[in-house]
Structure formats: structure tokens, C-alpha cells
Design a protein around this motif. Structure first.
Motif, PDB file in Angstrom:
ATOM      1  N   THR A  46       0.811  -1.220   0.000  1.00 36.73           N
ATOM      2  CA  THR A  46       0.000   0.000   0.000  1.00 36.73           C
ATOM      3  C   THR A  46       0.840   1.263   0.000  1.00 36.73           C
ATOM      4  O   THR A  46       0.340   2.342  -0.318  1.00 36.73           O
ATOM      5  N   GLY A  47       2.113   1.132   0.422  1.00 37.98           N
ATOM      6  CA  GLY A  47       2.961   2.309   0.538  1.00 37.98           C
ATOM      7  C   GLY A  47       2.658   3.136   1.766  1.00 37.98           C
ATOM      8  O   GLY A  47       3.228   4.215   1.937  1.00 37.98           O
ATOM      9  N   ARG A  48       1.771   2.649   2.623  1.00 37.33           N
ATOM     10  CA  ARG A  48       1.381   3.406   3.813  1.00 37.33           C
ATOM     11  C   ARG A  48       2.065   2.824   5.056  1.00 37.33           C
ATOM     12  O   ARG A  48       2.379   1.622   5.100  1.00 37.33           O
ATOM     13  N   PRO A  49       2.248   3.661   6.085  1.00 39.80           N
ATOM     14  CA  PRO A  49       2.860   3.155   7.321  1.00 39.80           C
ATOM     15  C   PRO A  49       1.938   2.134   8.000  1.00 39.80           C
ATOM     16  O   PRO A  49       0.721   2.287   8.013  1.00 39.80           O
ATOM     17  N   THR A  50       2.561   1.097   8.565  1.00 40.99           N
ATOM     18  CA  THR A  50       1.818   0.014   9.212  1.00 40.99           C
ATOM     19  C   THR A  50       2.448  -0.278  10.565  1.00 40.99           C
ATOM     20  O   THR A  50       3.670  -0.399  10.677  1.00 40.99           O
ATOM     21  N   GLU A  51       1.620  -0.391  11.602  1.00 39.77           N
ATOM     22  CA  GLU A  51       2.121  -0.722  12.938  1.00 39.77           C
ATOM     23  C   GLU A  51       2.473  -2.205  12.988  1.00 39.77           C
ATOM     24  O   GLU A  51       1.678  -3.064  12.595  1.00 39.77           O
ATOM     25  N   LEU A  52       3.679  -2.486  13.491  1.00 40.39           N
ATOM     26  CA  LEU A  52       4.162  -3.862  13.556  1.00 40.39           C
ATOM     27  C   LEU A  52       4.575  -4.226  14.976  1.00 40.39           C
ATOM     28  O   LEU A  52       4.895  -3.364  15.808  1.00 40.39           O
ATOM     29  N   LEU A  53       4.589  -5.548  15.227  1.00 41.83           N
ATOM     30  CA  LEU A  53       5.117  -6.106  16.466  1.00 41.83           C
ATOM     31  C   LEU A  53       6.276  -7.022  16.103  1.00 41.83           C
ATOM     32  O   LEU A  53       6.118  -7.930  15.275  1.00 41.83           O
ATOM     33  N   TRP A  54       7.449  -6.779  16.698  1.00 43.27           N
ATOM     34  CA  TRP A  54       8.572  -7.694  16.587  1.00 43.27           C
ATOM     35  C   TRP A  54       8.703  -8.406  17.935  1.00 43.27           C
ATOM     36  O   TRP A  54       8.822  -7.751  18.980  1.00 43.27           O
ATOM     37  N   VAL A  55       8.660  -9.721  17.943  1.00 45.26           N
ATOM     38  CA  VAL A  55       8.692 -10.482  19.191  1.00 45.26           C
ATOM     39  C   VAL A  55       9.539 -11.734  18.995  1.00 45.26           C
ATOM     40  O   VAL A  55       9.547 -12.331  17.911  1.00 45.26           O
ATOM     41  N   LYS A  56      10.273 -12.106  20.029  1.00 40.95           N
ATOM     42  CA  LYS A  56      11.099 -13.317  19.943  1.00 40.95           C
ATOM     43  C   LYS A  56      10.240 -14.504  19.538  1.00 40.95           C
ATOM     44  O   LYS A  56       9.173 -14.745  20.108  1.00 40.95           O
ATOM     45  N   GLY A  57      10.705 -15.256  18.545  1.00 42.96           N
ATOM     46  CA  GLY A  57       9.943 -16.378  18.024  1.00 42.96           C
ATOM     47  C   GLY A  57      10.031 -17.609  18.906  1.00 42.96           C
ATOM     48  O   GLY A  57      10.801 -17.685  19.869  1.00 42.96           O
ATOM     49  N   SER A  58       9.240 -18.597  18.554  1.00 41.60           N
ATOM     50  CA  SER A  58       9.172 -19.850  19.308  1.00 41.60           C
ATOM     51  C   SER A  58      10.519 -20.557  19.297  1.00 41.60           C
ATOM     52  O   SER A  58      11.156 -20.702  18.257  1.00 41.60           O
ATOM     53  N   GLY A  59      10.954 -21.007  20.479  1.00 41.20           N
ATOM     54  CA  GLY A  59      12.161 -21.816  20.594  1.00 41.20           C
ATOM     55  C   GLY A  59      13.467 -21.056  20.616  1.00 41.20           C
ATOM     56  O   GLY A  59      14.529 -21.660  20.751  1.00 41.20           O
ATOM     57  N   GLY A  60      13.425 -19.737  20.473  1.00 42.34           N
ATOM     58  CA  GLY A  60      14.664 -18.961  20.456  1.00 42.34           C
ATOM     59  C   GLY A  60      15.217 -18.719  21.850  1.00 42.34           C
ATOM     60  O   GLY A  60      14.570 -18.999  22.860  1.00 42.34           O
ATOM     61  N   ASP A  61      16.416 -18.174  21.898  1.00 39.72           N
ATOM     62  CA  ASP A  61      17.095 -17.867  23.160  1.00 39.72           C
ATOM     63  C   ASP A  61      17.446 -16.389  23.181  1.00 39.72           C
ATOM     64  O   ASP A  61      18.030 -15.868  22.223  1.00 39.72           O
ATOM     65  N   LEU A  62      17.091 -15.707  24.265  1.00 39.55           N
ATOM     66  CA  LEU A  62      17.329 -14.264  24.336  1.00 39.55           C
ATOM     67  C   LEU A  62      18.810 -13.920  24.243  1.00 39.55           C
ATOM     68  O   LEU A  62      19.193 -12.951  23.592  1.00 39.55           O
ATOM     69  N   GLY A  63      19.642 -14.706  24.910  1.00 39.79           N
ATOM     70  CA  GLY A  63      21.059 -14.384  24.951  1.00 39.79           C
ATOM     71  C   GLY A  63      21.745 -14.415  23.599  1.00 39.79           C
ATOM     72  O   GLY A  63      22.745 -13.738  23.386  1.00 39.79           O
ATOM     73  N   THR A  64      21.210 -15.213  22.679  1.00 41.48           N
ATOM     74  CA  THR A  64      21.829 -15.348  21.358  1.00 41.48           C
ATOM     75  C   THR A  64      20.891 -14.893  20.241  1.00 41.48           C
ATOM     76  O   THR A  64      21.134 -15.178  19.075  1.00 41.48           O
ATOM     77  N   LEU A  65      19.833 -14.186  20.587  1.00 45.09           N
ATOM     78  CA  LEU A  65      18.824 -13.772  19.608  1.00 45.09           C
ATOM     79  C   LEU A  65      19.427 -12.864  18.539  1.00 45.09           C
ATOM     80  O   LEU A  65      20.238 -11.980  18.822  1.00 45.09           O
TER      81      LEU A  65
END
Length: 676
Positions: free
Chosen positions: A39-58
Motif C-alpha cells: 500500500t505504501g502506507r505506514p503500518t504498525e508492527l510487532l517484533w517479538v522473539k519467536g518460538s524456541g529462540g534464546d534471548l542471549g543469542t537472539l
């Protein structure tokens, strides 16, 4: 984008400190705006750690990316808590572009809470408050109105709605304590969110330290104190194969041993049995440690055979109890029971044995139980440890979503769960064998008389979850026993032994000294005997069968010139294969051999003088010796270390389960070496 880089950096900092969250536990998120390419328009997004990942090595690749408007629109079609699992599939319809990593069950929590940044963590101090019998009152006392108590609810869409409602109703709050589970914090900026998470963790720990009882696990039970380290390690190594065999009754497992101070102190205290029986509470904990551990109820001074007999009794009782637990809570829709063996075994005075489908899983299970010990200590220090109810644990352990997650895992490699010990693995054939076995899924104990070379090979294979090194002179009986003790402590035992250590001295009969003869027979004939004897003893204790492979030589049957000591020693090895295949078959232990022709490239033997000696015998230049050997074969090919490794894998990889007493020639075709 700054939101992504800030989120990844925050996640890595939080995940790097075990006081903040456990390995692969918790999740973080950020909200922001990006341009929709359609659309070329701004869109609100959520970035969130995915299933099975590790925060320390994300990394950014580990983030799920969803359209916030579509995610929040799911509240209009939410069918209620009884059908909330259906919402996980709906997350796929909210993905932005390809969506990145698979969204986890906690995605709703991050999307529905009206805050730009959200952290959900499993800190020991936070879970201690969350599992305390009066956790709600403690939350109020510790945090005032800055943190709100949320009663236990299974992770999912409804929990996200609950926390979002709390956030709206308490505008001054910086986060919540989730009963029985962990903490969630939020902030207007990434830095503020991280600071709020750390404030909650710090305040909980400071309260426990200041107000907690001095001995929350009770008094030390006389006789259950930790053994001194040398005796403790010897006892652990003796018990490890037995315990691993028991823990592998339903499916093979790899083991890990832990004897840290926190573990040994817990095992010596009077509250060990009742607290262990309560099990862990945080979902991330008991999904890896099972509903409760098996606890040996004998002091470390008990005779070894008595301890082994008692472990067998307790294991049978554990399996019966687990089956009853399953039967109490299973219904028509419950996945089949995944196995009734313990994942954690506690041995007072010695330490903790943990198990999993690979070394990392086994190690992480042990780390999670250490987290659980810390949680119990904190809860008992300020209150009474009160984990979530058994039926709630079962609902999560046999959750359809967890079952689906397990089914998405890649198929195991052929040698997964197997532990291999390879002698002479610092170079040449042994190195190639160690590398091939590891590549096929095995954990490998790399041994060599040259400890530095063994260490280099193990390091090249990977970390200690895959390979460890042990210096080993196979002629030393005590050193052989020590190598197997090291293997038992590293991985729980051994399933596959490769006798590869060797050397050669090329001389005519009249020039061959008694020392030449003794040295070659000590390393290859006696050394193979010692390594095999100790390996067979350990395999019998495990009760899981096993494989023993001798790297022999075509010289065991081929009459080569100026080679009497080497050829005789190899003939000894060849007959050991036949004798031991006959003797060990009743224990499920297969014994086979590989007969290579000369392997020049990468060989420590050839580089150490044997190459020059054989080149002189045959009248060729040493650097052309490999070509000379190739031209005398039927296939005109040079035999390389990886060809020998392939033969070892062929014998042990599962396609020849009924083959024992066999010698496989790997010589490119030497007619004089044909077996008759």
C-alpha cells in the motif's frame, strides 16, 4: 530499524545473565511502524522473539514480525478460554511479509499489552515470589503499586487479555508477577522496559536476601553431606552408566552431570524429599525436567551395589507413578505418553544427573533444575513453596501445541543419542572417524596419547556438547579406566568404541628387537584388549548394547615384507574381533573390524617414520608412497582417512544391526588381503 536493533541488544543483555532468565526462556518485544510495500502506507508492527529462540543469542532472524492491527483484531473472534489454542494458528494470518520466525504462545501477551516494549522473563527471584504460598501479599509488600499480582493462568491468548486489562487498570504499574510462572514488565522505550525488568528482579532478590530464613531447606542430614571431590567424581562415574541405562528404558538418552554447590547443598538438606516431590512450577522448567525428579534415598556411604539396587527399585516405582499421573489426567484428546523415565536423578552426596535427546538438552535440563532449586530456596526463605497444581502441569506437558512443536523438530541423525570413544583420534584415521561420527549425531570422546592433538580435534568438531578430549595412553590400564570415567561424566556413558590407536616399525625379522615387538603389541594388541574390556564392562552396566570397532589392517591377512611385529599385532586384533563378537553378543554388543590398506594422507604413523621405512622397502620416493599403494590395487585408488570413517559409520549407523564378527576391507582391492 532502531526498534529492531534496540530489541535485539536488550534481549542479548537480559539473556546473558542467568539471574534474569533461563536458557531459551522468556521473550521480548517491540512495537513500531514500517512501510507496507503493497500500500505504501505506514503500518504498525510487532517484533517479538519467536518460538524456541534464546534471548542471549537472539538475532533479527529469530524475531516473528506481525501486523499489530490484525493481531489485536483477533480479540473480536476470540472463542473463549476453552478454545484459546486455536488462536496460535490465527497468528499466521497476522504475519507481515514472510513473518520471520514462528510466533510463540506468548505472542498475544506482547501484542495486546498497550506498551511499546514488553519483557517476559523467568528470573529465579521473580519465580520464587510467584511460587510462594502468599505470593500476592509479598508482591504488594515488595513492590507496592508498581507491580501487580496476576493469578496463575496457562500461557496463551487469555493471559494476554488479562495482563492487558491489568495494564489499563493500573497506569502506574511497571509490570506484573505471574503466579507460579515469572514476571512481565513494560516501558515506553526499550531502555525503560529493560530498567523496569531489572528493577523487579533486583527488588525481589533484595527482599529475599534481607528477609529470608538462613536455612530455607532445613538442617543438613548427617551422612548426606557431599563427598570430597575425588571420591564424588569417582562415585558419579560409577553410577552414571547405570542411571543412563535406566533413564533410557523408553528411548535412548544422553546424560549430563552437575555437582555445583547449590545442588550439593539441596541434596544434603532435610527438605529434599518433600520439596522434590512437589516438582517444579515454571512451565519452562517442568517441560524440560519432567513433573518431578527421581531421588535416591541412601547416603553416599552406602555400598555401590546397594545404591545400584535401590536405584533400580526407585526407577520402577517412578515409572509406575508417572504412568498413574498420566492416567489421572489424560483424556481422549491427550497425546500418547512420551515416556515414563525421569529426566532428573538426584543422588545425595554426589550430584545431579540430567538426561535428554542430545547433550545440550540434557545439560539445559540440569540448568533448569538448578533454577528450580534456586526458586524453591527463595520461596521457602520468605514463605512456603507452592507450585502450580499437578493437573495444570499435565495440561502443559501434554499440550497439543507442545506436541505440534515436537513434531516440527527435524528428524534425528543416525547416531543421535550415541556416545563414541575413539582412540588415536588426534590425527589421520582416528580424527576422520571422530569427525564423521560427530557429523552423524554422536557425542564423541576424542582420545590420543598426544593430549594437545586430541584437544584440537575436539575443539574443531564443536563445543563440549558435541566432543570432549581425554589424553590416553592405551597401554596404561589406569589411564584407560580414567578415560571411561571421563566419558561417563561428560555424556553418561559410552555406546560405541573405536580401537584405532596404533604405530608401526618396519624391519626385517633379524633386525626386529624385542622392544620393537613389545611396543607394537602393547599398543595394538594389549591396548585394544584394555580399551575393549573397559568399554564392554561399561556397556553391560548400561544395558543398552553397543558397538566395538577395531581398525585392523589388511596386514592381518596379507604377507607384507619386513613387517613381522606389525602384522602379528594386527592379526591379534583381528582375532579379538571374532572372539569378542562371540562372547559379547548375548549383551547386545556387536564387535566388527575394518581392514584398511595403507592410509598415507594425514597419518601420524606415516609421518612419524613409517612412511620413510616403507618407501625404502619398496624403492619409491616417500612423497609418492600414496600413489604407489594406489597403483597396486585393483581400483587404482588411494585410500584416505574418510574412507575408513565411512566404513565405521556403515557398521554402526543402523543399517547393519545384525552384523557382528565381520571385517570390512577398505583397501581399493588388494587381492592378497581378500578374506577367506
Amino acid at each position: 530499524m532502531s526498534e529492531i536493533s534496540d530489541l535485539v541488544a536488550r534481549s542479548n543483555r537480559l539473556g546473558a545473565d542467568p539471574r534474569n532468565t533461563n536458557y531459551a526462556g522468556g521473550n521480548t518485544s517491540a512495537k513500531g511502524t514500517a512501510t507496507d510495500p503493497v500500500t505504501g502506507r505506514p503500518t504498525e508492527l510487532l517484533w517479538v522473539k519467536g518460538s524456541g529462540g534464546d534471548l542471549g543469542t537472539l538475532t533479527e532472524a529469530g524475531l516473528a514480525v506481525l501486523r499489530l492491527d490484525r493481531l489485536r483484531a483477533l480479540t473480536d473472534v476470540y472463542p473463549g478460554v476453552e478454545r484459546e489454542d486455536e488462536m496460535v494458528a490465527a497468528f499466521d494470518h497476522c504475519l507481515f511479509g514472510r513473518g520471520g520466525a514462528a510466533p510463540s504462545i506468548d505472542t498475544a501477551m506482547h501484542g495486546l499489552v498497550d506498551a511499546p516494549h514488553v519483557d517476559h522473563l523467568h528470573p529465579d527471584a521473580g519465580i520464587a515470589i510467584a511460587t510462594a504460598a502468599d505470593g500476592e501479599a509479598l508482591t504488594k509488600e515488595i513492590f507496592g503499586d508498581r507491580v501487580v499480582w496476576v493469578p496463575w493462568r496457562r500461557p496463551g491468548f487469555q493471559l494476554g487479555l488479562d495482563i492487558a486489562a491489568v495494564k489499563r487498570a493500573h497506569p502506574r504499574a511497571i509490570g506484573v508477577v505471574l503466579g507460579g510462572h515469572g514476571i512481565t514488565a513494560w516501558g515506553d522505550t526499550s531502555a525503560e522496559c529493560e530498567a523496569n525488568s531489572l528493577e523487579m528482579i533486583r527488588a525481589a532478590q533484595e527482599y529475599i536476601d534481607a528477609r529470608g530464613a538462613a536455612e530455607p531447606f532445613g538442617a543438613v542430614v548427617p551422612g548426606f553431606e557431599a563427598l570430597p571431590e575425588p571420591q564424588r567424581r569417582d562415585r558419579a562415574a560409577a553410577l552414571a552408566p547405570v542411571i543412563r541405562g535406566l533413564a533410557s528404558t523408553d528411548r535412548p538418552q544422553v546424560g549430563h552431570f552437575t555437582d555445583g554447590d547449590a545442588v550439593l547443598d539441596f541434596l544434603a538438606r532435610e527438605k529434599l524429599a518433600p520439596l522434590a516431590a512437589l516438582g517444579t512450577s515454571c512451565p519452562d522448567h517442568f517441560l524440560r525436567t519432567k513433573v518431578r525428579p527421581l531421588v535416591l534415598d541412601l547416603p553416599p556411604s552406602a555400598p555401590l551395589d546397594e545404591a545400584v539396587a535401590r536405584l533400580r527399585e526407585l526407577h520402577a516405582a517412578y515409572r509406575a507413578d508417572y504412568a498413574a499421573y498420566y492416567d489421572r489426567h489424560a483424556d481422549a484428546d491427550t497425546p500418547p505418553m512420551r515416556g515414563a523415565d525421569p529426566a532428573i536423578v538426584l543422588v545425595p552426596g554426589v550430584g545431579m544427573f540430567s538426561f535428554g535427546a542430545n547433550k545440550q538438552t540434557a545439560r539445559v535440563a540440569g540448568e533448569f533444575y538448578v533454577n528450580a532449586i534456586n526458586v524453591m530456596r527463595g520461596a521457602e526463605a520468605v514463605s512456603r513453596y507452592a507450585p502450580i497444581a499437578e493437573e495444570e502441569k499435565f495440561r502443559i506437558e501434554y499440550w497439543a501445541l507442545e506436541e505440534a512443536k515436537l513434531r516440527r523438530m527435524p528428524a534425528p541423525k543416525p547416531l543421535a543419542t550415541r556416545v563414541a570413544l575413539v582412540t588415536g583420534a588426534g590425527s589421520g584415521i582416528g580424527k576422520a572417524i571422530a569427525e564423521r561420527l560427530a557429523a552423524e549425531g554422536a557425542c564423541v570422546v576424542v582420545t590420543d596419547r598426544d593430549g594437545a592433538s586430541a584437544a584440537g580435534v575436539a575443539e574443531g568438531i564443536g563445543g563440549t556438547d558435541v566432543a570432549v578430549s581425554v589424553p590416553l595412553d592405551v597401554t596404561d590400564e589406569d589411564a584407560v579406566a580414567a578415560a571411561y570415567r571421563a566419558a561417563a561424566l561428560a555424556f553418561g556413558g559410552v555406546d560405541l568404541v573405536v580401537n584405532n590407536a596404533g604405530l608401526s616399525i618396519s624391519k626385517p625379522l633379524l633386525d626386529t628387537t624385542a622392544r620393537d615387538w613389545d611396543l607394537q603389541h602393547d599398543v595394538m594388541a594389549r591396548g585394544s584388549f584394555l580399551v575393549t574390556r573397559e568399554g564392554a564392562r561399561l556397556m553391560r552396566e548400561q544395558g543398552l548394547g553397543g558397538d566395538i570397532v577395531y581398525i585392523v589392517s589388511k596386514n592381518a591377512v596379507f604377507v607384507g615384507p619386513n613387517n613381522v611385529a606389525y602384522g602379528a599385532a594386527k592379526a591379534d586384533q583381528a582375532h579379538q574381533v571374532r572372539l569378542l563378537a562371540a562372547e559379547l553378543g548375548e549383551h547386545g554388543i556387536r564387535v566388527n573390524g575394518v581392514n584398511p590398506d595403507a592410509v598415507v594422507r594425514g597419518s601420524g604413523i606415516f609421518a612419524g617414520g613409517w612412511g620413510a621405512q616403507r618407501a625404502a622397502v619398496y624403492g619409491v620416493e616417500e612423497e609418492k608412497l600414496g600413489e604407489f599403494y594406489a597403483q597396486r590395487t585393483l581400483l587404482k585408488k588411494e585410500v584416505l582417512p574418510e574412507h575408513i570413517a565411512a566404513a565405521v559409520f556403515a557398521l554402526t549407523g543402523g543399517d547393519l544391526p545384525l552384523t557382528t564378527g565381520l571385517h570390512i576391507p577398505v583397501d581399493a582391492g588388494v587381492a592378497g588381503g581378500f578374506l577367506r
